[in-house]
Design an enzyme around this catalytic site. Structure first.
Site, PDB file in Angstrom:
ATOM      1  N   GLY A 109       0.819  -1.207   0.000  1.00  6.62           N
ATOM      2  CA  GLY A 109       0.000   0.000   0.000  1.00  6.62           C
ATOM      3  C   GLY A 109       0.849   1.251   0.000  1.00  6.62           C
ATOM      4  O   GLY A 109       0.548   2.231  -0.707  1.00  6.62           O
ATOM      5  N   TYR A 110       1.919   1.233   0.783  1.00  8.08           N
ATOM      6  CA  TYR A 110       2.826   2.383   0.809  1.00  8.08           C
ATOM      7  C   TYR A 110       3.510   2.552  -0.544  1.00  8.08           C
ATOM      8  O   TYR A 110       3.557   3.663  -1.095  1.00  8.08           O
ATOM      9  CB  TYR A 110       3.860   2.195   1.905  1.00  8.08           C
ATOM     10  CG  TYR A 110       4.832   3.347   2.035  1.00  8.08           C
ATOM     11  CD1 TYR A 110       4.392   4.619   2.411  1.00  8.08           C
ATOM     12  CD2 TYR A 110       6.190   3.164   1.784  1.00  8.08           C
ATOM     13  CE1 TYR A 110       5.277   5.672   2.523  1.00  8.08           C
ATOM     14  CE2 TYR A 110       7.081   4.213   1.903  1.00  8.08           C
ATOM     15  CZ  TYR A 110       6.621   5.476   2.275  1.00  8.08           C
ATOM     16  OH  TYR A 110       7.505   6.527   2.384  1.00  8.08           O
TER      17      TYR A 110
END
Length: 334
Positions: A184-185
Protein backbone atom coordinates in the site's frame (compact mmCIF):
# COMPACT_ATOMS: atom_id res chain seq x y z
CA UNK A 1 11.45 11.59 -27.51
CA UNK A 2 14.30 11.28 -24.98
CA UNK A 3 13.23 10.75 -21.38
CA UNK A 4 13.47 13.82 -19.13
CA UNK A 5 14.86 11.40 -16.53
CA UNK A 6 18.46 12.38 -17.24
CA UNK A 7 20.91 13.67 -14.59
CA UNK A 8 21.94 17.26 -15.22
CA UNK A 9 25.11 17.56 -13.16
CA UNK A 10 23.68 19.60 -10.29
CA UNK A 11 26.94 19.88 -8.38
CA UNK A 12 25.30 18.53 -5.25
CA UNK A 13 25.23 14.96 -3.96
CA UNK A 14 23.74 12.64 -1.35
CA UNK A 15 25.61 14.32 1.50
CA UNK A 16 24.48 17.85 0.61
CA UNK A 17 22.23 19.56 3.13
CA UNK A 18 19.39 22.04 2.93
CA UNK A 19 21.81 24.84 3.80
CA UNK A 20 24.01 23.81 0.87
CA UNK A 21 21.23 23.86 -1.74
CA UNK A 22 19.49 27.01 -0.47
CA UNK A 23 22.69 29.05 -0.28
CA UNK A 24 22.46 32.21 -2.38
CA UNK A 25 18.76 31.77 -3.20
CA UNK A 26 16.43 34.67 -2.36
CA UNK A 27 12.76 33.76 -1.85
CA UNK A 28 11.65 37.15 -0.59
CA UNK A 29 8.11 37.91 -1.68
CA UNK A 30 7.33 34.28 -2.42
CA UNK A 31 4.79 32.11 -0.67
CA UNK A 32 5.12 28.40 0.05
CA UNK A 33 2.79 25.82 1.53
CA UNK A 34 4.39 22.78 3.16
CA UNK A 35 2.09 19.97 4.30
CA UNK A 36 3.62 18.15 7.23
CA UNK A 37 5.82 21.21 7.64
CA UNK A 38 5.93 20.92 11.42
CA UNK A 39 7.93 17.71 11.81
CA UNK A 40 10.75 15.69 10.31
CA UNK A 41 11.59 16.44 6.70
CA UNK A 42 8.74 18.94 6.45
CA UNK A 43 10.01 20.92 9.43
CA UNK A 44 13.49 21.15 7.94
CA UNK A 45 11.96 22.19 4.61
CA UNK A 46 9.99 24.92 6.36
CA UNK A 47 13.11 26.14 8.14
CA UNK A 48 15.15 26.25 4.92
CA UNK A 49 12.49 28.09 2.90
CA UNK A 50 12.00 30.63 5.70
CA UNK A 51 15.77 31.15 5.91
CA UNK A 52 15.70 32.26 2.27
CA UNK A 53 12.90 34.74 2.94
CA UNK A 54 9.79 32.85 1.84
CA UNK A 55 6.47 33.20 3.60
CA UNK A 56 5.63 29.62 4.65
CA UNK A 57 2.16 28.31 5.44
CA UNK A 58 2.05 25.00 7.33
CA UNK A 59 -1.37 23.29 7.29
CA UNK A 60 -1.69 20.56 9.95
CA UNK A 61 -4.26 18.42 11.74
CA UNK A 62 -3.21 19.73 15.16
CA UNK A 63 -2.30 23.44 15.10
CA UNK A 64 -1.55 23.53 18.82
CA UNK A 65 1.01 20.74 18.53
CA UNK A 66 2.50 22.37 15.45
CA UNK A 67 2.97 25.69 17.25
CA UNK A 68 5.19 23.99 19.80
CA UNK A 69 7.25 22.25 17.13
CA UNK A 70 7.61 25.42 15.03
CA UNK A 71 8.34 27.70 17.98
CA UNK A 72 11.94 28.27 16.88
CA UNK A 73 11.04 29.48 13.38
CA UNK A 74 9.68 33.00 13.15
CA UNK A 75 6.93 34.03 10.77
CA UNK A 76 5.36 30.67 9.91
CA UNK A 77 1.60 30.66 9.34
CA UNK A 78 -0.14 27.61 10.84
CA UNK A 79 -3.47 26.46 9.45
CA UNK A 80 -5.91 23.59 10.01
CA UNK A 81 -5.89 20.75 7.46
CA UNK A 82 -6.68 17.03 7.58
CA UNK A 83 -5.70 15.24 4.37
CA UNK A 84 -8.11 12.40 5.19
CA UNK A 85 -11.05 14.83 5.31
CA UNK A 86 -12.19 16.28 1.93
CA UNK A 87 -14.18 19.06 3.65
CA UNK A 88 -11.09 20.11 5.60
CA UNK A 89 -9.03 20.26 2.40
CA UNK A 90 -11.63 22.42 0.66
CA UNK A 91 -11.93 24.71 3.67
CA UNK A 92 -8.18 25.28 3.84
CA UNK A 93 -7.95 25.91 0.08
CA UNK A 94 -10.85 28.37 0.25
CA UNK A 95 -9.17 30.28 3.08
CA UNK A 96 -5.89 30.50 1.20
CA UNK A 97 -7.49 31.52 -2.10
CA UNK A 98 -9.47 34.21 -0.27
CA UNK A 99 -6.20 35.93 0.65
CA UNK A 100 -5.57 36.59 -3.05
CA UNK A 101 -1.94 35.54 -2.75
CA UNK A 102 -0.08 33.67 -5.48
CA UNK A 103 1.39 30.31 -4.46
CA UNK A 104 4.95 29.89 -5.70
CA UNK A 105 5.88 26.62 -3.98
CA UNK A 106 3.62 23.77 -2.85
CA UNK A 107 5.42 20.97 -1.03
CA UNK A 108 3.29 17.86 -0.54
CA UNK A 109 5.34 16.33 2.26
CA UNK A 110 2.89 14.91 4.80
CA UNK A 111 2.47 11.16 4.71
CA UNK A 112 2.03 7.86 6.50
CA UNK A 113 3.92 4.61 6.01
CA UNK A 114 3.13 0.90 6.37
CA UNK A 115 0.15 1.39 8.67
CA UNK A 116 -2.45 -1.29 9.52
CA UNK A 117 -5.42 -1.35 7.18
CA UNK A 118 -7.41 1.81 7.79
CA UNK A 119 -10.01 3.53 5.65
CA UNK A 120 -11.25 7.10 5.45
CA UNK A 121 -14.92 8.05 5.59
CA UNK A 122 -15.24 7.30 1.86
CA UNK A 123 -13.80 3.81 2.27
CA UNK A 124 -10.47 4.63 0.65
CA UNK A 125 -7.31 2.94 1.96
CA UNK A 126 -5.52 5.34 4.29
CA UNK A 127 -2.10 5.45 2.62
CA UNK A 128 -3.54 6.01 -0.85
CA UNK A 129 -5.99 8.54 0.61
CA UNK A 130 -3.45 10.51 2.65
CA UNK A 131 -0.29 10.29 0.57
CA UNK A 132 -1.93 10.75 -2.82
CA UNK A 133 -5.64 11.59 -2.94
CA UNK A 134 -5.48 14.26 -0.24
CA UNK A 135 -2.60 15.99 -1.98
CA UNK A 136 -4.32 15.62 -5.35
CA UNK A 137 -7.40 17.39 -4.05
CA UNK A 138 -5.32 20.05 -2.30
CA UNK A 139 -3.25 20.78 -5.40
CA UNK A 140 -6.19 20.99 -7.79
CA UNK A 141 -8.09 23.27 -5.40
CA UNK A 142 -5.06 25.56 -5.08
CA UNK A 143 -4.48 25.63 -8.85
CA UNK A 144 -5.69 29.25 -9.31
CA UNK A 145 -3.06 30.46 -6.83
CA UNK A 146 -0.37 28.35 -8.52
CA UNK A 147 -1.34 29.79 -11.89
CA UNK A 148 -1.25 33.31 -10.43
CA UNK A 149 2.39 32.83 -9.37
CA UNK A 150 3.55 32.82 -12.99
CA UNK A 151 6.26 30.34 -12.12
CA UNK A 152 5.21 27.76 -9.51
CA UNK A 153 6.60 24.41 -8.44
CA UNK A 154 4.63 21.53 -6.97
CA UNK A 155 6.99 19.17 -5.15
CA UNK A 156 5.61 15.84 -3.96
CA UNK A 157 7.66 13.67 -1.62
CA UNK A 158 7.74 10.10 -2.89
CA UNK A 159 10.16 7.31 -1.94
CA UNK A 160 12.35 4.50 -3.22
CA UNK A 161 9.48 2.29 -2.03
CA UNK A 162 7.71 3.00 -5.32
CA UNK A 163 9.73 -0.02 -6.50
CA UNK A 164 7.47 -2.17 -4.30
CA UNK A 165 4.28 -1.64 -6.29
CA UNK A 166 2.80 0.13 -9.30
CA UNK A 167 -0.64 1.67 -8.93
CA UNK A 168 -3.10 -1.21 -9.07
CA UNK A 169 -5.84 0.56 -10.97
CA UNK A 170 -8.29 -2.33 -10.69
CA UNK A 171 -8.13 -2.28 -6.88
CA UNK A 172 -6.25 0.73 -5.47
CA UNK A 173 -8.09 0.55 -2.14
CA UNK A 174 -7.50 -3.14 -1.37
CA UNK A 175 -11.15 -4.06 -1.62
CA UNK A 176 -10.56 -7.32 -3.51
CA UNK A 177 -6.96 -8.20 -2.63
CA UNK A 178 -5.21 -8.98 0.60
CA UNK A 179 -3.85 -5.90 2.29
CA UNK A 180 -0.11 -5.50 2.75
CA UNK A 181 1.10 -2.30 4.37
CA UNK A 182 4.31 -2.09 2.36
CA UNK A 183 2.51 -2.71 -0.92
CA UNK A 184 0.00 0.00 0.00
CA UNK A 185 2.83 2.38 0.81
CA UNK A 186 4.68 1.53 -2.39
CA UNK A 187 1.53 2.07 -4.46
CA UNK A 188 0.96 5.48 -2.86
CA UNK A 189 4.57 6.49 -3.58
CA UNK A 190 4.23 5.44 -7.23
CA UNK A 191 1.07 7.56 -7.31
CA UNK A 192 3.09 10.53 -6.00
CA UNK A 193 5.49 10.24 -8.93
CA UNK A 194 2.75 9.81 -11.54
CA UNK A 195 0.97 12.79 -9.97
CA UNK A 196 4.06 14.97 -10.51
CA UNK A 197 4.04 13.92 -14.17
CA UNK A 198 0.35 14.79 -14.38
CA UNK A 199 0.85 18.18 -12.73
CA UNK A 200 3.57 19.02 -15.21
CA UNK A 201 1.53 17.90 -18.20
CA UNK A 202 -1.36 20.15 -17.18
CA UNK A 203 0.62 23.03 -15.71
CA UNK A 204 3.50 23.62 -18.10
CA UNK A 205 1.55 26.11 -20.22
CA UNK A 206 0.98 28.22 -17.07
CA UNK A 207 4.57 27.67 -15.85
CA UNK A 208 3.45 25.28 -13.12
CA UNK A 209 6.03 22.50 -12.94
CA UNK A 210 5.75 19.20 -11.08
CA UNK A 211 8.53 17.30 -9.29
CA UNK A 212 8.75 14.20 -7.13
CA UNK A 213 11.64 12.78 -5.14
CA UNK A 214 13.09 10.20 -2.81
CA UNK A 215 14.59 11.97 0.22
CA UNK A 216 16.48 8.95 1.55
CA UNK A 217 16.01 6.71 4.56
CA UNK A 218 15.72 8.99 7.55
CA UNK A 219 15.02 7.68 11.03
CA UNK A 220 13.08 9.67 13.60
CA UNK A 221 10.62 11.53 11.36
CA UNK A 222 7.46 9.95 12.85
CA UNK A 223 6.51 8.71 9.38
CA UNK A 224 5.67 5.22 10.60
CA UNK A 225 5.06 4.56 14.29
CA UNK A 226 4.52 0.90 13.35
CA UNK A 227 8.11 0.33 12.20
CA UNK A 228 9.83 -1.85 14.79
CA UNK A 229 13.38 -1.67 16.14
CA UNK A 230 13.93 -5.17 14.74
CA UNK A 231 13.05 -3.92 11.24
CA UNK A 232 15.39 -0.95 11.66
CA UNK A 233 18.27 -3.17 12.79
CA UNK A 234 17.66 -5.76 10.07
CA UNK A 235 17.80 -3.06 7.42
CA UNK A 236 20.90 -1.44 8.89
CA UNK A 237 19.05 1.74 9.81
CA UNK A 238 20.13 1.58 13.44
CA UNK A 239 23.14 -0.18 14.95
CA UNK A 240 23.22 -2.71 17.76
CA UNK A 241 23.13 0.13 20.28
CA UNK A 242 20.03 1.70 18.75
CA UNK A 243 21.92 4.62 17.22
CA UNK A 244 20.90 5.89 13.79
CA UNK A 245 23.16 4.79 10.94
CA UNK A 246 24.17 7.72 8.72
CA UNK A 247 25.69 6.84 5.36
CA UNK A 248 24.46 9.14 2.60
CA UNK A 249 25.96 6.95 -0.15
CA UNK A 250 23.46 4.22 0.75
CA UNK A 251 20.58 6.62 1.32
CA UNK A 252 20.83 6.65 5.13
CA UNK A 253 20.72 10.38 5.79
CA UNK A 254 20.24 13.04 8.39
CA UNK A 255 17.06 15.09 8.20
CA UNK A 256 19.07 18.00 6.77
CA UNK A 257 20.46 15.76 4.03
CA UNK A 258 17.10 14.16 3.30
CA UNK A 259 15.19 17.42 3.06
CA UNK A 260 17.82 18.90 0.76
CA UNK A 261 16.34 17.23 -2.32
CA UNK A 262 12.91 18.62 -1.43
CA UNK A 263 14.36 22.13 -1.20
CA UNK A 264 16.45 21.62 -4.33
CA UNK A 265 13.38 20.62 -6.34
CA UNK A 266 11.46 23.60 -4.97
CA UNK A 267 14.11 26.25 -5.59
CA UNK A 268 17.03 25.20 -7.81
CA UNK A 269 17.62 27.57 -10.74
CA UNK A 270 19.04 24.57 -12.63
CA UNK A 271 15.51 23.15 -12.87
CA UNK A 272 14.08 26.17 -14.68
CA UNK A 273 12.24 24.91 -17.73
CA UNK A 274 12.27 21.33 -16.43
CA UNK A 275 9.44 19.35 -14.87
CA UNK A 276 7.69 16.04 -14.49
CA UNK A 277 10.85 14.40 -13.15
CA UNK A 278 11.73 12.23 -10.16
CA UNK A 279 14.84 13.20 -8.22
CA UNK A 280 17.26 11.69 -5.72
CA UNK A 281 20.35 13.08 -4.01
CA UNK A 282 19.75 16.59 -5.40
CA UNK A 283 19.79 15.32 -8.97
CA UNK A 284 17.37 14.05 -11.60
CA UNK A 285 17.33 10.25 -11.37
CA UNK A 286 17.98 7.94 -14.31
CA UNK A 287 15.22 5.75 -15.68
CA UNK A 288 15.03 2.05 -14.78
CA UNK A 289 12.99 -0.61 -16.51
CA UNK A 290 13.71 -3.52 -14.16
CA UNK A 291 13.96 -3.52 -10.38
CA UNK A 292 17.46 -4.70 -9.49
CA UNK A 293 17.53 -6.06 -5.96
CA UNK A 294 21.27 -5.46 -5.84
CA UNK A 295 20.41 -1.76 -5.96
CA UNK A 296 17.62 -1.98 -3.40
CA UNK A 297 17.99 0.74 -0.81
CA UNK A 298 15.56 -1.18 1.41
CA UNK A 299 18.05 -4.05 1.86
CA UNK A 300 21.16 -2.24 3.06
CA UNK A 301 23.26 -3.77 0.28
CA UNK A 302 23.74 -0.69 -1.84
CA UNK A 303 26.41 1.95 -2.23
CA UNK A 304 24.56 4.32 -4.55
CA UNK A 305 20.86 3.63 -5.07
CA UNK A 306 19.34 5.81 -7.75
CA UNK A 307 16.71 5.34 -10.40
CA UNK A 308 12.98 5.52 -11.04
CA UNK A 309 10.86 2.68 -12.38
CA UNK A 310 9.48 3.36 -15.84
CA UNK A 311 5.90 2.61 -14.75
CA UNK A 312 6.10 5.52 -12.31
CA UNK A 313 6.83 8.15 -14.98
CA UNK A 314 4.66 6.77 -17.80
CA UNK A 315 2.57 9.68 -19.19
CA UNK A 316 -0.33 7.41 -20.10
CA UNK A 317 -0.46 5.95 -16.60
CA UNK A 318 -0.21 9.48 -15.23
CA UNK A 319 -3.31 10.40 -17.23
CA UNK A 320 -5.10 7.29 -16.02
CA UNK A 321 -4.28 8.10 -12.41
CA UNK A 322 -5.39 11.70 -12.86
CA UNK A 323 -8.76 10.59 -14.20
CA UNK A 324 -9.18 8.06 -11.37
CA UNK A 325 -8.24 10.70 -8.79
CA UNK A 326 -10.74 13.18 -10.19
CA UNK A 327 -13.41 10.51 -9.93
CA UNK A 328 -12.49 9.48 -6.37
CA UNK A 329 -12.13 13.03 -5.01
CA UNK A 330 -14.67 14.87 -7.17
CA UNK A 331 -11.99 17.50 -7.61
CA UNK A 332 -10.52 18.98 -10.76
CA UNK A 333 -8.50 21.96 -11.97
CA UNK A 334 -10.49 25.18 -11.99
Amino acid sequence: MPSPQQPIGSGFDAASTTDDVIKGIDLSGRTAIVTGGHSGLGLETTRALRSAGATVVVPVRSPERARDMLAGIEGVEIEQLDLMDPASIDAFADRFLATGRPLHILVNSAGIQNVPLTRDARGYEAQFATNHLGHFQLTTRLWPALRQARGARVVTVSAWAHHLSPVVFDDPNFERREYDGWLGYGQSKTANILFAVGVDQRGEADDIRGFSLHPGLIIGTNLSPWTTAEYLRTNNLIDEHGNRVVDPRSGRKTVEQGASTIVWCATAPQLAGVGGVYCENNEISPLLTVHDEALDVMTGRVETAVGVMSYAVDPQLADRLWELSEELTNSTIR
